[in-house]
Scaffold this motif. Structure first.
Motif, mmCIF file in Angstrom:
data_model
loop_
_atom_site.group_PDB
_atom_site.id
_atom_site.type_symbol
_atom_site.label_atom_id
_atom_site.label_comp_id
_atom_site.label_asym_id
_atom_site.label_seq_id
_atom_site.Cartn_x
_atom_site.Cartn_y
_atom_site.Cartn_z
ATOM 1 N N ARG A 39 31.097 65.968 -7.896
ATOM 2 C CA ARG A 39 31.160 66.511 -7.041
ATOM 3 C C ARG A 39 30.411 66.545 -6.059
ATOM 4 O O ARG A 39 29.260 67.192 -6.457
ATOM 5 C CB ARG A 39 32.273 67.915 -7.184
ATOM 6 C CG ARG A 39 32.089 68.519 -6.353
ATOM 7 C CD ARG A 39 33.062 70.015 -6.841
ATOM 8 N NE ARG A 39 33.375 70.507 -5.814
ATOM 9 C CZ ARG A 39 34.078 71.772 -5.627
ATOM 10 N NH1 ARG A 39 35.238 72.381 -6.510
ATOM 11 N NH2 ARG A 39 34.419 72.084 -4.526
ATOM 12 N N VAL A 40 29.699 67.010 -4.719
ATOM 13 C CA VAL A 40 29.705 67.379 -3.686
ATOM 14 C C VAL A 40 29.900 67.709 -2.555
ATOM 15 O O VAL A 40 30.634 67.990 -2.082
ATOM 16 C CB VAL A 40 28.642 65.542 -3.021
ATOM 17 C CG1 VAL A 40 27.466 66.515 -1.933
ATOM 18 C CG2 VAL A 40 27.924 64.735 -4.263
ATOM 19 N N ASP A 41 29.056 69.454 -3.193
ATOM 20 C CA ASP A 41 29.312 70.592 -2.096
ATOM 21 C C ASP A 41 28.782 69.971 -0.956
ATOM 22 O O ASP A 41 27.477 70.361 -0.858
ATOM 23 C CB ASP A 41 29.150 71.830 -1.894
ATOM 24 C CG ASP A 41 30.184 71.907 -3.492
ATOM 25 O OD1 ASP A 41 31.505 71.341 -3.753
ATOM 26 O OD2 ASP A 41 30.048 72.501 -4.385
ATOM 27 N N LEU A 42 29.884 70.404 0.100
ATOM 28 C CA LEU A 42 28.713 70.372 2.327
ATOM 29 C C LEU A 42 28.925 71.635 2.831
ATOM 30 O O LEU A 42 29.563 72.152 2.578
ATOM 31 C CB LEU A 42 29.753 69.017 2.913
ATOM 32 C CG LEU A 42 29.679 67.611 1.887
ATOM 33 C CD1 LEU A 42 30.690 66.770 2.958
ATOM 34 C CD2 LEU A 42 28.810 66.726 1.646
ATOM 35 N N GLY A 48 29.087 64.783 4.926
ATOM 36 C CA GLY A 48 29.542 63.610 4.050
ATOM 37 C C GLY A 48 29.938 62.152 4.244
ATOM 38 O O GLY A 48 29.882 61.168 3.220
ATOM 39 N N ALA A 49 29.476 61.734 5.317
ATOM 40 C CA ALA A 49 29.512 60.639 5.496
ATOM 41 C C ALA A 49 28.328 59.424 5.106
ATOM 42 O O ALA A 49 27.921 58.339 4.747
ATOM 43 C CB ALA A 49 29.115 60.476 7.106
ATOM 44 N N ARG A 50 27.210 60.398 4.676
ATOM 45 C CA ARG A 50 26.586 60.187 4.388
ATOM 46 C C ARG A 50 26.076 60.293 2.640
ATOM 47 O O ARG A 50 25.574 58.870 1.893
ATOM 48 C CB ARG A 50 24.202 60.767 4.500
ATOM 49 C CG ARG A 50 24.296 60.575 5.593
ATOM 50 C CD ARG A 50 23.363 61.515 5.835
ATOM 51 N NE ARG A 50 23.380 63.222 5.637
ATOM 52 C CZ ARG A 50 23.920 64.088 6.576
ATOM 53 N NH1 ARG A 50 23.574 63.486 8.151
ATOM 54 N NH2 ARG A 50 23.315 65.521 5.901
ATOM 55 N N VAL A 51 27.226 60.581 1.895
ATOM 56 C CA VAL A 51 28.059 60.726 0.575
ATOM 57 C C VAL A 51 28.742 59.199 -0.337
ATOM 58 O O VAL A 51 29.132 59.140 0.788
ATOM 59 C CB VAL A 51 28.268 61.759 -0.153
ATOM 60 C CG1 VAL A 51 28.923 61.229 -1.289
ATOM 61 C CG2 VAL A 51 27.883 62.684 0.269
ATOM 62 N N PRO A 52 27.792 58.059 -1.092
ATOM 63 C CA PRO A 52 28.677 57.305 -1.412
ATOM 64 C C PRO A 52 29.514 57.658 -2.173
ATOM 65 O O PRO A 52 30.161 58.459 -2.953
ATOM 66 C CB PRO A 52 27.559 56.482 -2.274
ATOM 67 C CG PRO A 52 26.828 57.696 -2.545
ATOM 68 C CD PRO A 52 26.511 59.071 -1.428
ATOM 69 N N THR A 62 33.689 65.076 -2.661
ATOM 70 C CA THR A 62 33.382 66.105 -1.708
ATOM 71 C C THR A 62 34.607 66.744 -1.208
ATOM 72 O O THR A 62 35.051 66.998 -1.010
ATOM 73 C CB THR A 62 32.150 65.013 -0.475
ATOM 74 O OG1 THR A 62 33.302 64.131 0.714
ATOM 75 C CG2 THR A 62 31.552 64.124 -0.651
ATOM 76 N N HIS A 63 33.854 67.755 -1.239
ATOM 77 C CA HIS A 63 34.386 69.044 -0.686
ATOM 78 C C HIS A 63 33.414 70.301 0.443
ATOM 79 O O HIS A 63 32.322 70.177 0.671
ATOM 80 C CB HIS A 63 34.722 70.476 -1.862
ATOM 81 C CG HIS A 63 35.452 69.804 -2.674
ATOM 82 N ND1 HIS A 63 36.969 69.837 -2.264
ATOM 83 C CD2 HIS A 63 35.538 68.707 -3.934
ATOM 84 C CE1 HIS A 63 37.246 69.220 -3.385
ATOM 85 N NE2 HIS A 63 36.067 68.449 -4.718
ATOM 86 N N GLU A 64 33.625 70.375 1.148
ATOM 87 C CA GLU A 64 32.650 71.198 2.786
ATOM 88 C C GLU A 64 33.610 72.539 2.000
ATOM 89 O O GLU A 64 34.818 72.932 1.795
ATOM 90 C CB GLU A 64 33.645 70.780 4.313
ATOM 91 C CG GLU A 64 32.981 71.873 5.634
ATOM 92 C CD GLU A 64 33.552 71.483 6.463
ATOM 93 O OE1 GLU A 64 32.836 71.782 7.567
ATOM 94 O OE2 GLU A 64 34.542 70.324 6.136
ATOM 95 N N VAL A 65 32.070 72.762 1.587
ATOM 96 C CA VAL A 65 32.194 74.849 1.688
ATOM 97 C C VAL A 65 31.525 75.662 2.630
ATOM 98 O O VAL A 65 31.359 76.879 2.248
ATOM 99 C CB VAL A 65 31.328 74.174 0.166
ATOM 100 C CG1 VAL A 65 32.270 74.092 -0.692
ATOM 101 C CG2 VAL A 65 29.802 74.494 0.129
ATOM 102 N N GLY A 66 31.113 74.829 3.709
ATOM 103 C CA GLY A 66 30.814 75.557 4.371
ATOM 104 C C GLY A 66 29.276 75.748 4.350
ATOM 105 O O GLY A 66 28.589 75.706 3.419
#
Length: 71
Positions: A39-42, A48-52, A62-66
């Motif tokens: 899990r990658v928190d952004l 997110g475009a840079r995460v494979p 991915t999750h956008e956490v702010g």
């Protein structure tokens, strides 16, 4: 099925890769159904475009956490 050891290795790979990326707040492990995923928190959606989508066969979510602020 992805086991914990494979997911941990993939997490370490991504954590090293994104250590200096300001768009990534955290990299960790998560369970989804019977599989482990990375899990990658952004902090921003554009990061997110840079995460494979996967690393060595381990799925990455991915999750956008702010923006993260210290308490």
């Amino acid at each position: 099925m992805t086991d914990r050891a494979a997911a941990r290795a993939a997490k370490n790979t991504l954590a090293s890769r994104f250590a200096a990326d300001p768009g990534v707040a955290a990299v960790g492990l998560a369970r989804q159904a019977t599989d482990y995923v990375v899990r990658v928190d952004l902090t921003e959606a554009d990061a997110g475009a840079r995460v494979p989508a996967d690393v060595d066969g381990v799925r990455v979510v991915t999750h956008e956490v702010g923006t993260v602020h210290a308490l």
